[in-house]
Design a protein around this motif. Structure first.
Motif, PDB file in Angstrom:
ATOM      1  N   PHE A 197      39.778  40.800  43.641  1.00 18.30           N
ATOM      2  CA  PHE A 197      39.434  42.146  43.187  1.00 18.30           C
ATOM      3  C   PHE A 197      38.907  42.157  41.751  1.00 18.30           C
ATOM      4  N   ALA A 198      39.641  41.573  40.841  1.00 15.84           N
ATOM      5  CA  ALA A 198      39.232  41.574  39.432  1.00 15.84           C
ATOM      6  C   ALA A 198      37.883  40.900  39.241  1.00 15.84           C
ATOM      7  N   ASP A 199      37.665  39.814  39.950  1.00 21.55           N
ATOM      8  CA  ASP A 199      36.400  39.100  39.837  1.00 21.55           C
ATOM      9  C   ASP A 199      35.237  39.958  40.331  1.00 21.55           C
ATOM     10  N   ARG A 200      35.434  40.683  41.427  1.00 23.61           N
ATOM     11  CA  ARG A 200      34.370  41.537  41.970  1.00 23.61           C
ATOM     12  C   ARG A 200      34.013  42.636  40.974  1.00 23.61           C
ATOM     13  N   LEU A 201      35.023  43.219  40.355  1.00 20.13           N
ATOM     14  CA  LEU A 201      34.755  44.290  39.410  1.00 20.13           C
ATOM     15  C   LEU A 201      34.082  43.771  38.148  1.00 20.13           C
ATOM     16  N   ARG A 202      34.442  42.581  37.733  1.00 22.68           N
ATOM     17  CA  ARG A 202      33.849  42.005  36.520  1.00 22.68           C
ATOM     18  C   ARG A 202      32.350  41.821  36.667  1.00 22.68           C
ATOM     19  N   GLN A 203      31.869  41.744  37.879  1.00 18.30           N
ATOM     20  CA  GLN A 203      30.437  41.555  38.122  1.00 18.30           C
ATOM     21  C   GLN A 203      29.621  42.832  37.903  1.00 18.30           C
ATOM     22  N   VAL A 204      30.302  43.997  37.835  1.00 21.21           N
ATOM     23  CA  VAL A 204      29.546  45.248  37.762  1.00 21.21           C
ATOM     24  C   VAL A 204      29.899  46.116  36.547  1.00 21.21           C
ATOM     25  N   THR A 205      30.918  45.751  35.777  1.00 19.62           N
ATOM     26  CA  THR A 205      31.257  46.537  34.592  1.00 19.62           C
ATOM     27  C   THR A 205      32.010  45.663  33.594  1.00 19.62           C
ATOM     28  N   GLU A 206      32.120  46.138  32.365  1.00 18.12           N
ATOM     29  CA  GLU A 206      32.786  45.367  31.312  1.00 18.12           C
ATOM     30  C   GLU A 206      34.193  45.862  31.009  1.00 18.12           C
ATOM     31  N   ASN A 207      34.542  47.044  31.492  1.00 17.49           N
ATOM     32  CA  ASN A 207      35.826  47.640  31.129  1.00 17.49           C
ATOM     33  C   ASN A 207      36.535  48.182  32.361  1.00 17.49           C
ATOM     34  N   VAL A 208      37.870  48.146  32.313  1.00 18.96           N
ATOM     35  CA  VAL A 208      38.661  48.614  33.441  1.00 18.96           C
ATOM     36  C   VAL A 208      39.945  49.262  32.921  1.00 18.96           C
ATOM     37  N   VAL A 209      40.363  50.326  33.607  1.00 17.46           N
ATOM     38  CA  VAL A 209      41.660  50.945  33.336  1.00 17.46           C
ATOM     39  C   VAL A 209      42.478  50.863  34.616  1.00 17.46           C
ATOM     40  N   ILE A 210      43.743  50.503  34.479  1.00 18.08           N
ATOM     41  CA  ILE A 210      44.645  50.352  35.616  1.00 18.08           C
ATOM     42  C   ILE A 210      45.739  51.419  35.509  1.00 18.08           C
ATOM     43  N   ASP A 211      45.998  52.083  36.625  1.00 18.35           N
ATOM     44  CA  ASP A 211      47.023  53.110  36.625  1.00 18.35           C
ATOM     45  C   ASP A 211      47.764  53.071  37.957  1.00 18.35           C
ATOM     46  N   ASP A 212      48.970  53.634  37.986  1.00 13.73           N
ATOM     47  CA  ASP A 212      49.727  53.690  39.234  1.00 13.73           C
ATOM     48  C   ASP A 212      50.353  55.073  39.386  1.00 13.73           C
ATOM     49  N   LYS A 246      54.362  46.233  39.746  1.00  9.22           N
ATOM     50  CA  LYS A 246      53.082  45.673  40.197  1.00  9.22           C
ATOM     51  C   LYS A 246      51.985  45.828  39.150  1.00  9.22           C
ATOM     52  N   ILE A 247      52.021  46.912  38.389  1.00 10.75           N
ATOM     53  CA  ILE A 247      50.956  47.142  37.429  1.00 10.75           C
ATOM     54  C   ILE A 247      50.912  46.035  36.372  1.00 10.75           C
ATOM     55  N   GLY A 248      52.074  45.482  36.011  1.00 11.43           N
ATOM     56  CA  GLY A 248      52.105  44.394  35.039  1.00 11.43           C
ATOM     57  C   GLY A 248      51.433  43.143  35.575  1.00 11.43           C
ATOM     58  N   GLU A 249      51.692  42.835  36.826  1.00  9.09           N
ATOM     59  CA  GLU A 249      51.073  41.662  37.452  1.00  9.09           C
ATOM     60  C   GLU A 249      49.564  41.825  37.516  1.00  9.09           C
ATOM     61  N   LEU A 250      49.105  43.001  37.944  1.00  8.36           N
ATOM     62  CA  LEU A 250      47.669  43.231  38.052  1.00  8.36           C
ATOM     63  C   LEU A 250      47.005  43.251  36.677  1.00  8.36           C
ATOM     64  N   HIS A 251      47.717  43.786  35.695  1.00  5.27           N
ATOM     65  CA  HIS A 251      47.185  43.801  34.333  1.00  5.27           C
ATOM     66  C   HIS A 251      46.875  42.380  33.865  1.00  5.27           C
ATOM     67  N   ARG A 252      47.777  41.451  34.130  1.00  5.07           N
ATOM     68  CA  ARG A 252      47.550  40.061  33.717  1.00  5.07           C
ATOM     69  C   ARG A 252      46.351  39.453  34.438  1.00  5.07           C
ATOM     70  N   GLN A 253      46.182  39.777  35.717  1.00  9.43           N
ATOM     71  CA  GLN A 253      45.031  39.255  36.460  1.00  9.43           C
ATOM     72  C   GLN A 253      43.724  39.774  35.882  1.00  9.43           C
ATOM     73  N   PHE A 254      43.701  41.048  35.537  1.00  6.78           N
ATOM     74  CA  PHE A 254      42.474  41.633  35.003  1.00  6.78           C
ATOM     75  C   PHE A 254      42.172  41.112  33.602  1.00  6.78           C
ATOM     76  N   VAL A 255      43.200  40.889  32.798  1.00  6.11           N
ATOM     77  CA  VAL A 255      42.983  40.338  31.466  1.00  6.11           C
ATOM     78  C   VAL A 255      42.348  38.956  31.554  1.00  6.11           C
ATOM     79  N   GLU A 256      42.732  38.174  32.547  1.00 10.61           N
ATOM     80  CA  GLU A 256      42.130  36.841  32.734  1.00 10.61           C
ATOM     81  C   GLU A 256      40.637  36.945  32.980  1.00 10.61           C
ATOM     82  N   GLN A 257      40.185  37.984  33.672  1.00 12.91           N
ATOM     83  CA  GLN A 257      38.772  38.150  33.987  1.00 12.91           C
ATOM     84  C   GLN A 257      38.000  38.883  32.891  1.00 12.91           C
ATOM     85  N   PHE A 258      38.585  39.953  32.353  1.00  9.74           N
ATOM     86  CA  PHE A 258      37.862  40.837  31.437  1.00  9.74           C
ATOM     87  C   PHE A 258      38.133  40.549  29.968  1.00  9.74           C
ATOM     88  N   GLY A 259      39.280  39.950  29.666  1.00 10.71           N
ATOM     89  CA  GLY A 259      39.718  39.814  28.282  1.00 10.71           C
ATOM     90  C   GLY A 259      40.548  41.023  27.885  1.00 10.71           C
TER      91      GLY A 259
END
Length: 282
Positions: A197-212, A246-259
């Motif tokens: 998921f994170a990799d797919r999004l990184r291909q189309v935008t530079e920024n992401v917000v995660i919420d639950d 879960k949001i903490g786990e996903l946050h770490r995955q997205f940081v790996e892709q987006f910074g």
């Protein structure tokens, strides 16, 4: 689907609560045909006291350019004008292709951009690409936040069966970026997704917000509980995904892709960029 009309006294509404950092919210329509099963608006007075089930109606607001310009002028004289569009509808739901209320609003704003400080456009619709040039003309004063809460179509169909398919939203984001429009993805609320998921999004935008549901429904998850959102999860998904952790786990995955400077959590990611705090960990 019932299509109605409404003639509001004003378009700008003072912002409060979760969106309290904004000066105003702006909703071109009342109701939303996407009718996402998790939508917190279902629990708000705007939906509870309206005739008909949420998702079965849309009221189109009557807009006159001159009074709206006057409203913007008055707001500017009072102080800052940061606008969130939209808080209780999607400004690019299907009827926009016919009546173009959102485009009318953008046209008035773009004619005198000094009247606003910032316009946040929250949508899940590829129709936003129709107004790419208008939005681009506002430069850093505008941002399109595209909701993409999962990359799995089966999940999307369960939670938001009337919303646009994921692939069309990804293509829309790619188009906006190519045309010079400032964008981000809103993974809100985060739903079961794939490891890509994170990799797919990184291909189309530079920024992401995660919420639950627990941070972002405006009532620490109580609204979502009242809407029986948990019933939409499969038993195999429930313990893993309907979780405060879960949001903490996903946050770490997205940081790996987006910074870390390009990943925001909950309310922070829906603020005007100049008001956002720095990187933080979930």
């Amino acid at each position: 689907m019932r299509i109605g009309d409404t003639n509001p006294r004003r378009l700008l509404t003072k912002a409060n609560g979760y969106l309290g950092a904004y000066d105003y919210t702006l909703n071109p329509y009342v109701g939303c045909v996407y009718a996402c099963n998790y939508c917190y608006v279902r629990a708000l007075p705007v939906a509870r006291f309206h005739e008909g089930d949420w998702g079965s109606y849309v009221d189109v607001k009557h807009i006159d350019d001159a009074p709206f310009r006057h409203e913007l002028n008055l707001a500017r004289r009072r102080g800052s004008v940061n606008i969130f569009m939209s808080s209780s509808t999607d400004p690019y739901q299907p009827i926009e292709a016919r009546v173009r209320r959102t485009r009318q609003i953008l046209t008035v704003i773009a004619a005198d951009p000094a009247n606003i400080d910032f316009l946040f456009i929250q949508t899940r619709s590829p129709l936003v690409t129709d107004d790419a040039e208008l939005i681009r003309s506002l430069g850093d004063k505008a941002l399109v936040s595209m909701t993409i809460e999962t990359d799995v179509e089966d999940v999307r169909r369960r939670f938001a069966p009337y919303a646009p398919p994921i692939e069309t939203r990804l293509c829309a984001l790619d188009s906006l970026r190519e045309r010079g429009v400032r964008t981000q993805v809103a993974v809100a609320p985060l739903l079961p997704s794939s490891d890509q998921f994170a990799d797919r999004l990184r291909q189309v935008t530079e920024n992401v917000v995660i919420d639950d549901y627990f941070l972002g429904d405006g009532a620490q998850g109580r609204r979502s509980t009242g809407l029986h959102v948990a019933d939409l999860y499969r038993p195999s998904e429930l313990s893993e995904w309907y979780s405060r952790e879960k949001i903490g786990e996903l946050h770490r995955q997205f940081v790996e892709q987006f910074g870390c400077r390009h990943v925001f959590l909950s309310k922070n990611g829906f603020l005007p960029p100049k008001l956002r705090t720095g990187p933080r960990n979930a």
